[in-house]
Design a protein around this motif. Sequence first.
Motif, PDB file in Angstrom:
ATOM      1  N   GLY A 210       0.804  -1.223   0.000  1.00  0.00           N
ATOM      2  CA  GLY A 210       0.000   0.000   0.000  1.00  0.00           C
ATOM      3  C   GLY A 210       0.835   1.269   0.000  1.00  0.00           C
ATOM      4  N   ARG A 211       1.842   1.334   0.867  1.00  0.00           N
ATOM      5  CA  ARG A 211       2.637   2.559   0.940  1.00  0.00           C
ATOM      6  C   ARG A 211       3.459   2.764  -0.332  1.00  0.00           C
ATOM      7  NH1 ARG A 211       5.176   1.051   6.595  1.00  0.00           N
ATOM      8  NH2 ARG A 211       4.986  -0.935   5.481  1.00  0.00           N
ATOM      9  N   GLU A 212       4.001   1.675  -0.866  1.00  0.00           N
ATOM     10  CA  GLU A 212       4.764   1.795  -2.110  1.00  0.00           C
ATOM     11  C   GLU A 212       3.852   2.299  -3.236  1.00  0.00           C
ATOM     12  OE1 GLU A 212       4.799  -0.594   0.124  1.00  0.00           O
ATOM     13  OE2 GLU A 212       6.444  -1.986  -0.135  1.00  0.00           O
TER      14      GLU A 212
ATOM     15  N   ILE B 294      -0.017  -2.365  10.975  1.00  0.00           N
ATOM     16  CA  ILE B 294       1.309  -2.937  10.700  1.00  0.00           C
ATOM     17  C   ILE B 294       2.394  -2.253  11.539  1.00  0.00           C
ATOM     18  CG2 ILE B 294       0.841  -3.739   8.356  1.00  0.00           C
ATOM     19  CD1 ILE B 294       2.118  -1.076   7.369  1.00  0.00           C
ATOM     20  N   CYS B 295       3.594  -2.852  11.518  1.00  0.00           N
ATOM     21  CA  CYS B 295       4.784  -2.286  12.175  1.00  0.00           C
ATOM     22  C   CYS B 295       4.608  -2.134  13.684  1.00  0.00           C
ATOM     23  CB  CYS B 295       5.175  -0.919  11.611  1.00  0.00           C
ATOM     24  SG  CYS B 295       5.463  -0.898   9.851  1.00  0.00           S
ATOM     25  N   THR B 296       3.796  -2.964  14.308  1.00  0.00           N
ATOM     26  CA  THR B 296       3.594  -2.810  15.754  1.00  0.00           C
ATOM     27  C   THR B 296       4.617  -3.602  16.551  1.00  0.00           C
ATOM     28  OG1 THR B 296       1.937  -4.548  15.631  1.00  0.00           O
ATOM     29  CG2 THR B 296       1.131  -2.304  15.681  1.00  0.00           C
ATOM     30  N   GLY B 297       5.349  -4.503  15.883  1.00  0.00           N
ATOM     31  CA  GLY B 297       6.308  -5.326  16.630  1.00  0.00           C
ATOM     32  C   GLY B 297       7.753  -4.939  16.392  1.00  0.00           C
ATOM     33  N   ASP B 298       7.973  -4.081  15.388  1.00  0.00           N
ATOM     34  CA  ASP B 298       9.341  -3.848  14.953  1.00  0.00           C
ATOM     35  C   ASP B 298      10.028  -2.770  15.763  1.00  0.00           C
ATOM     36  OD1 ASP B 298       9.064  -5.354  12.242  1.00  0.00           O
ATOM     37  OD2 ASP B 298       7.325  -4.044  12.400  1.00  0.00           O
ATOM     38  N   GLU B 299      11.330  -2.899  15.899  1.00  0.00           N
ATOM     39  CA  GLU B 299      12.141  -1.817  16.457  1.00  0.00           C
ATOM     40  C   GLU B 299      12.309  -0.763  15.362  1.00  0.00           C
ATOM     41  OE1 GLU B 299      13.100  -1.332  19.453  1.00  0.00           O
ATOM     42  OE2 GLU B 299      12.594  -3.278  20.328  1.00  0.00           O
TER      43      GLU B 299
ATOM     44  N   GLN C 113      14.805  -1.526  12.553  1.00  0.00           N
ATOM     45  CA  GLN C 113      14.326  -2.494  11.549  1.00  0.00           C
ATOM     46  C   GLN C 113      13.362  -1.818  10.604  1.00  0.00           C
ATOM     47  OE1 GLN C 113      12.547  -5.149  14.403  1.00  0.00           O
ATOM     48  NE2 GLN C 113      14.000  -6.770  13.902  1.00  0.00           N
ATOM     49  N   CYS C 114      12.475  -1.013  11.170  1.00  0.00           N
ATOM     50  CA  CYS C 114      11.435  -0.362  10.400  1.00  0.00           C
ATOM     51  C   CYS C 114      12.035   0.546   9.323  1.00  0.00           C
ATOM     52  CB  CYS C 114      10.560   0.440  11.348  1.00  0.00           C
ATOM     53  SG  CYS C 114       8.837   0.419  10.949  1.00  0.00           S
ATOM     54  N   ILE C 115      13.076   1.276   9.676  1.00  0.00           N
ATOM     55  CA  ILE C 115      13.640   2.207   8.698  1.00  0.00           C
ATOM     56  C   ILE C 115      14.369   1.442   7.589  1.00  0.00           C
ATOM     57  CG2 ILE C 115      15.734   2.710  10.076  1.00  0.00           C
ATOM     58  CD1 ILE C 115      13.947   5.245   7.873  1.00  0.00           C
ATOM     59  N   GLU C 116      15.023   0.347   7.941  1.00  0.00           N
ATOM     60  CA  GLU C 116      15.682  -0.472   6.910  1.00  0.00           C
ATOM     61  C   GLU C 116      14.637  -1.043   5.959  1.00  0.00           C
ATOM     62  OE1 GLU C 116      18.752  -0.625   5.951  1.00  0.00           O
ATOM     63  OE2 GLU C 116      19.098   0.806   7.574  1.00  0.00           O
ATOM     64  N   CYS C 117      13.571  -1.564   6.538  1.00  0.00           N
ATOM     65  CA  CYS C 117      12.467  -2.120   5.750  1.00  0.00           C
ATOM     66  C   CYS C 117      11.912  -1.054   4.809  1.00  0.00           C
ATOM     67  CB  CYS C 117      11.399  -2.622   6.721  1.00  0.00           C
ATOM     68  SG  CYS C 117       9.866  -3.117   5.954  1.00  0.00           S
ATOM     69  N   MET C 118      11.744   0.153   5.353  1.00  0.00           N
ATOM     70  CA  MET C 118      11.160   1.243   4.562  1.00  0.00           C
ATOM     71  C   MET C 118      12.091   1.655   3.422  1.00  0.00           C
ATOM     72  SD  MET C 118       8.312   2.742   4.656  1.00  0.00           S
ATOM     73  CE  MET C 118       7.529   3.187   6.171  1.00  0.00           C
ATOM     74  N   LYS C 119      13.400   1.676   3.690  1.00  0.00           N
ATOM     75  CA  LYS C 119      14.352   2.039   2.622  1.00  0.00           C
ATOM     76  C   LYS C 119      14.242   1.056   1.470  1.00  0.00           C
ATOM     77  CE  LYS C 119      17.877   4.358   5.426  1.00  0.00           C
ATOM     78  NZ  LYS C 119      19.105   4.109   6.228  1.00  0.00           N
ATOM     79  N   THR C 120      14.183  -0.229   1.804  1.00  0.00           N
ATOM     80  CA  THR C 120      14.059  -1.266   0.774  1.00  0.00           C
ATOM     81  C   THR C 120      12.746  -1.097   0.011  1.00  0.00           C
ATOM     82  OG1 THR C 120      15.180  -2.701   2.331  1.00  0.00           O
ATOM     83  CG2 THR C 120      14.201  -3.763   0.399  1.00  0.00           C
ATOM     84  N   ARG C 121      11.676  -0.857   0.751  1.00  0.00           N
ATOM     85  CA  ARG C 121      10.363  -0.710   0.119  1.00  0.00           C
ATOM     86  C   ARG C 121      10.343   0.468  -0.850  1.00  0.00           C
ATOM     87  NH1 ARG C 121       5.901  -3.168   2.433  1.00  0.00           N
ATOM     88  NH2 ARG C 121       6.417  -4.536   4.166  1.00  0.00           N
ATOM     89  N   MET C 122      10.902   1.603  -0.426  1.00  0.00           N
ATOM     90  CA  MET C 122      10.859   2.798  -1.273  1.00  0.00           C
ATOM     91  C   MET C 122      11.689   2.603  -2.540  1.00  0.00           C
ATOM     92  SD  MET C 122       8.705   4.805  -0.084  1.00  0.00           S
ATOM     93  CE  MET C 122       7.678   3.582   0.719  1.00  0.00           C
TER      94      MET C 122
HETATM   95 FE1  FES Z   1       7.808  -0.790   9.501  1.00  0.00          FE
HETATM   96 FE2  FES Z   1       8.390  -2.296   7.345  1.00  0.00          FE
HETATM   97  S1  FES Z   1       8.413  -2.862   9.453  1.00  0.00           S
HETATM   98  S2  FES Z   1       8.063  -0.180   7.465  1.00  0.00           S
END
Ligand code: FES
Length: 354
Positions: free
Chosen positions: A288-290, A320-325, A328-337
């Motif tokens: 969705g965000r992508e 979403i993202c309720t369990g992540d540090e 991790q979240c920012i790394e995930c987001m960089k990959t997603r973007m």
């Molecule tokens: Fe938060 Fe992916 S875990 S953006």
Amino acid sequence: MIGKNTKENCIELIGKLRREQILTKEEYLYLIQNRDECAGELKEQAGEVRDEVYGKRIFIRGLIEFTNYCRNDCIYCGIRRGNHRAERFRLSAEEIISCADAGYELGFRTFVLQGGEDPFFTDEKMCAIIRALKERHPDCAVTLSLGERSDESYRSMREAGADRYLLRHETASKELYGKLHPAEQSLDNRIRCLHVLREMGYQIGAGFMVSPPFQTEEMLAEEMHFLKELNPDMCGIGPFIPHKDTPFAGEAAGTVELTLFMLGLIRLTLPRVLLPATTALGTIHPRGREMGVEFGANVVMPNLSPAAVRGKYLLYDNKICTGDEAAQCIECMKTRMRTTGCEIVVDRGDSLVR
Ligand code: FES
Ligand code: 5AD
């Protein structure tokens, strides 16, 4: 619109919107009703306009959800005061500051302090937190998202150094506002607050939900005229998603298709607006965000709150993202973007609207 087929009419209207940055309500409505025919065209044009204004740079905001106590009772919201099953929490000033410190190291240059309308956080307490954040990180913007407060409160927090204020209007329709909120909450005051905040020098963020119960396509068309007139620095929109412990538990969520279409319309109507691809959009679709970014969004707001409280700030189900540090979240987001051809940047990401 004579003599052509629906798709050709839509493409013509999208071209007109890009050129003139406004349509009539009837024209917006026609596009919304025929969105299946022209979503691809809108996506292309909205992506191009975002690129012209902001390039492929995606701004990040570090969201610190610091209290889920709320004196309001919005029918749709999981942290409404009437939800006695919500597990309530507050972060201390020290916890808020250490979230921001950690966020700074991860490249965040905007911190968003978001909470329910919690009278525990007096002006004095908020101002002390704002001052501490600005002192430790003078190169960062502090954004507040605390709902409706007094003019005096807004003024003192602005003087303490707050830069921006997010206050979604939720819907520009009085009729719909009345169905989504108890009588004690008024759309007029909410909109008045937005004007007051801007007068005080805040950059302002408005926004609405897509497809809450009782919303019509005509109302969505009217949102575009409301936004055009308000001309906010930022506009946050996301799908309505039901929360199991609210009166709207059994209602349908908004769709990814309609939310993306509205994002594209906003980008063409307000080319310079900051437009987030929201967590709610990421909740109803894994990409969705992508896809939001592909339809012209240029902001994402990862969560910086401590993992221990994240699962408690639940405005809707399946967030979403309720369990992540945060790391991790920012790394995930960089990959997603990167999958969209865009890139997260280390920047305050100020509005170009004014
Ligand atoms: Fe938060 Fe992916 S875990 S953006
Ligand atoms: N679904 C989607 N968005 C919601 N919000 C609150 N409850 C819900 C829900 N059930 C949004 C509102 C609010 C923002 C912080 O979250 O628009 O302004």
